[in-house]
Design an enzyme around this catalytic site. Structure first.
Site, PDB file in Angstrom:
ATOM      1  N   GLU A 163       0.654  -1.086  -0.247  1.00 53.83           N
ATOM      2  CA  GLU A 163       0.309   0.036   0.137  1.00 53.83           C
ATOM      3  C   GLU A 163       0.974   1.111  -0.171  1.00 53.83           C
ATOM      4  OE1 GLU A 163      -3.481   2.168   2.362  1.00 53.83           O
ATOM      5  OE2 GLU A 163      -2.509   0.130   3.533  1.00 53.83           O
ATOM      6  N   LYS A 223      -9.198   1.995  -2.816  1.00 54.91           N
ATOM      7  CA  LYS A 223      -9.214   1.569  -0.722  1.00 54.91           C
ATOM      8  C   LYS A 223     -11.045   2.451  -0.561  1.00 54.91           C
ATOM      9  CE  LYS A 223      -7.132   1.167   3.335  1.00 54.91           C
ATOM     10  NZ  LYS A 223      -5.637   1.663   4.259  1.00 54.91           N
ATOM     11  N   CYS A 251      -5.682  -3.273   2.095  1.00 54.49           N
ATOM     12  CA  CYS A 251      -5.432  -3.049   3.572  1.00 54.49           C
ATOM     13  C   CYS A 251      -6.252  -3.371   4.543  1.00 54.49           C
ATOM     14  CB  CYS A 251      -4.198  -2.308   4.099  1.00 54.49           C
ATOM     15  SG  CYS A 251      -3.829  -2.915   6.022  1.00 54.49           S
TER      16      CYS A 251
END
Length: 645
Positions: A46, A115, A171
């Site tokens: 990330e 994300k 994540c």
């Protein structure tokens, strides 16, 4: 990439926070390394282009422009590499900032995946800088390319090999309920990549490993987890570069923590799709996500993945012991439940002194103990005939005595000879009639004894014998409850060894001798020394090979060509290619021709994922042709000679 194998990689480069040019160089070098090592896709952490820990620098225009130029550099420098590259970068769009995975292939951006779930608790404060990509679906210009889709709901599909399809999440997306990967998997993604920056605290590594492993099992997918590592700021957090690649609830590859570098795994997309087809609760919605297509030509992939020789048997000793205890409990519980429901309190079984009947006796004893019934209600009967050896007969008697069960010897030689006379068969002709007459006479005696004692006849045959049809139809093939019906031969041995390990004295000694006895139906006369002459594995082949073939053929529906390729790798140095081919051909032929025996097999407890009950697990026409499978195997043997790519 044939047979569905795709090599994937998770990479953690050493970075410098806010130095996008240097980070790009590190990413390019690691991507080139992954490509040279045969990877078709590599996932980076990330925000690796900038560093995850840039904090308020993310609000600086200079950093954002530098990150965009770095992505452009990565695209340019990897344009000749035939590999999917996913890197983490901030993306400015619509006067907002998004934490994205930039998916690159041959110098162009296939898409940007933002994300969705932004943590803003504890040490994390991502909403200070980023917006969630939930519901976002737009085309933007980025890194010098127009018309780039910015959307979390994308699946990246190889046109030449559609089963090679990737979804991306970032994540925290994994750690939350209703993760994007659930939708992506249902939309066809067989490989989920997670670009992560997960800091290290006590106990987190085990939880991280478990969540990746379980997600891969829950979604029937491969899960590639790439974690931030050295170079990230240690102001308030430490990152360990804990990379994990899992498939169908098994970890295939895992990095050491507090390192940088690349891990690889050969994921099996055919196996993933097989699992999804098999599951009626995995409901695919292929049109629910946008498809981003890329044209990667299938290429040779040298397998580095290891396939265990004994897929039915756990590799770790602690796992094996707990598995053996669980299996014996399942078998005994099934038998005890059947006895309780029928009201029958006695059992009859033929005890030969061989492995299978020994395991059946062990299960019977455990069931009787569960019910609080005296072990003398178990009638163990040895039925010697022309092929019975002194060793097995002696072991049968010793076993019965050690367990405290009732024991009886009934020599069936006279009865079989009378039968030969009735059907005009010459006893000197030791053909299949000679052998099967003995097996059927034994079953007749056991069935009649069950009437005499109001007992259940316990079957002793195992899963491997059912697969090969290595049983006499209406002979040892038949019983009233088949306790070993879903136990493969390789596992029978471990279960018996586990019982021996727990035992003492004479029982331990005789169990160990049973384990040391060659597998045989003992239907042909012994040799001149009185030893077993008829050894099963000399006739049908090694059971460790057949159990291997059985597992992958039935459990995953793999083709003989793929199984042959895998077996050559698993048994390299143990069996030649010619031997593997010979017995795999035997397995396929017998598996098809012997289905009629499985179609009318008696009840028995299901223990593992492979079972043959015609009422639930395996339904197949008895007259199905094996020609397509045998032809494919023959062609594969010719193609794969000297080649394991």
């Amino acid at each position: 990439m044939k047979h569905g194998f795709v090599k994937v990689a998770a990479a953690t480069p050493r970075i410098r926070v806010a130095d996008c040019g240097e980070n790009a160089s590190q990413i390019i070098a690691r991507a080139a390394e992954a490509y040279q090592n045969g990877a078709a896709a590599v996932c980076f952490p990330e925000l690796c282009v900038t560093g995850y820990t840039c904090s308020d620098l993310f609000l600086q225009k200079n950093l954002l422009k530098s990150a965009e130029n770095a992505v452009k550099k990565i695209m340019k420098e990897t344009a000749e590499a035939d590999i999917i590259i996913a890197v983490g970068t901030p993306v400015e769009a619509f006067q907002s900032l998004y934490n994205c995975a930039a998916v690159i292939y041959r110098g162009r951006l296939l898409g940007l995946v933002p994300k969705i779930n932004l943590p803003n608790h504890g040490e994390f404060y991502e909403t200070r800088h980023f917006k969630s990509g939930a519901g976002l679906d737009a085309e933007i210009s980025f890194a010098g390319q127009d018309g780039v889709r910015l959307c979390a709901n994308q699946v990246f599909v190889c046109t030449e090999m559609p089963e090679f399809s990737l979804g991306f999440e970032i994540c925290e997306d994994l750690w939350t309920p209703g993760s994007p990967s659930e939708r992506l998997a249902k939309s066809g993604a067989t490989i989920i990549c997670n670009l992560s920056a997960s800091d290290e605290i006590i106990g987190k590594a085990g939880y991280r490993r478990d969540i990746v492993r379980v997600q891969s099992g829950k979604l029937f997918c491969a899960y590639v987890y790439s974690d931030a590592g050295m170079g990230e700021s240690t102001t308030d957090m430490v990152f360990s570069g804990h990379n994990i690649i899992a498939e169908n609830a098994s970890v295939l590859s895992e990095s050491k923590r507090f390192t940088t570098g690349i891990i690889y795994a050969d994921v099996d997309t055919e196996r993933i799709i097989s699992e999804r087809r098999r599951s009626t609760t995995f409901v695919s919605t292929p049109l629910a996500a946008h498809q981003a297509l890329f044209d990667m030509k299938p290429r040779k992939t040298v397998l580095t993945r290891k396939f265990r020789k004994t897929p039915f048997v756990p590799s770790e000793k602690s796992d094996l012991e707990s598995r053996c205890e669980e299996i014996l409990t399942i078998q005994a519980t099934g038998l005890a439940s059947r006895m309780a429901s029928t009201g029958i309190k006695s059992l009859v079984l033929g005890l030969s002194g061989g492995l299978d009947s020994t395991l059946a006796l062990i299960v019977s004893v455990h069931a009787a103990d569960m019910l609080g019934i005296g072990r003398d209600s178990i009638h163990a009967v040895t039925l010697p005939c022309f092929g019975t050896t002194r060793r097995t007969k002696s072991n049968a008697e010793k076993l019965a005595l050690a367990y405290g069960v009732s024991f009886e010897e009934i020599n069936i030689s006279s009865a079989v000879r009378q039968h030969f006379s009735d059907i005009h068969h010459d006893e000197s002709v030791t053909d299949v009639t000679y052998e099967n007459a003995q097996a059927r006479e034994r079953t007749q005696v056991l069935m009649d004894l069950s009437n005499k004692f109001n007992a259940l006849v316990i079957g002793t045959g195992d899963l491997s014998e059912l697969a090969l049809g290595w049983a006499t139809y209406n002979g040892d093939h038949m019983s009233m409850y088949a306790v070993n019906a879903s136990i493969p031969k390789t596992l029978v041995r471990y279960l018996t060894a586990y019982e021996a390990q727990k035992s003492e004295g004479e029982l331990k000694t005789v169990l160990l001798d049973v384990l040391d006895t060659p597998v045989s139906p003992e239907l042909l006369p012994p040799d001149q020394n009185g030893e077993i002459a008829q050894k099963t594995e000399d006739v049908v082949g090694p059971y460790e090979l057949h159990d291997y073939f059985l597992y992958y053929f039935v459990r995953f529906g793999f083709s003989p060509a793929k199984i042959y390729r895998m077996a050559r790798r698993s048994f390299e140095g143990a069996y030649s290619d010619e031997v593997i081919y010979k017995w795999l051909k035997t397995f396929v032929r017998r598996f098809f021709t012997q289905q009629f025996k499985r179609s009318c097999m008696p009840d028995g407890p299901k223990v593992g994922t492979v079972a043959f009950s015609p009422r639930s697990d395996w339904r197949m026409p008895s007259d199905a042709s094996a020609s397509e499978w045998l032809e494919e195997l023959e062609n594969a043997a010719a193609e794969q000679s000297g080649d394991n790519s």
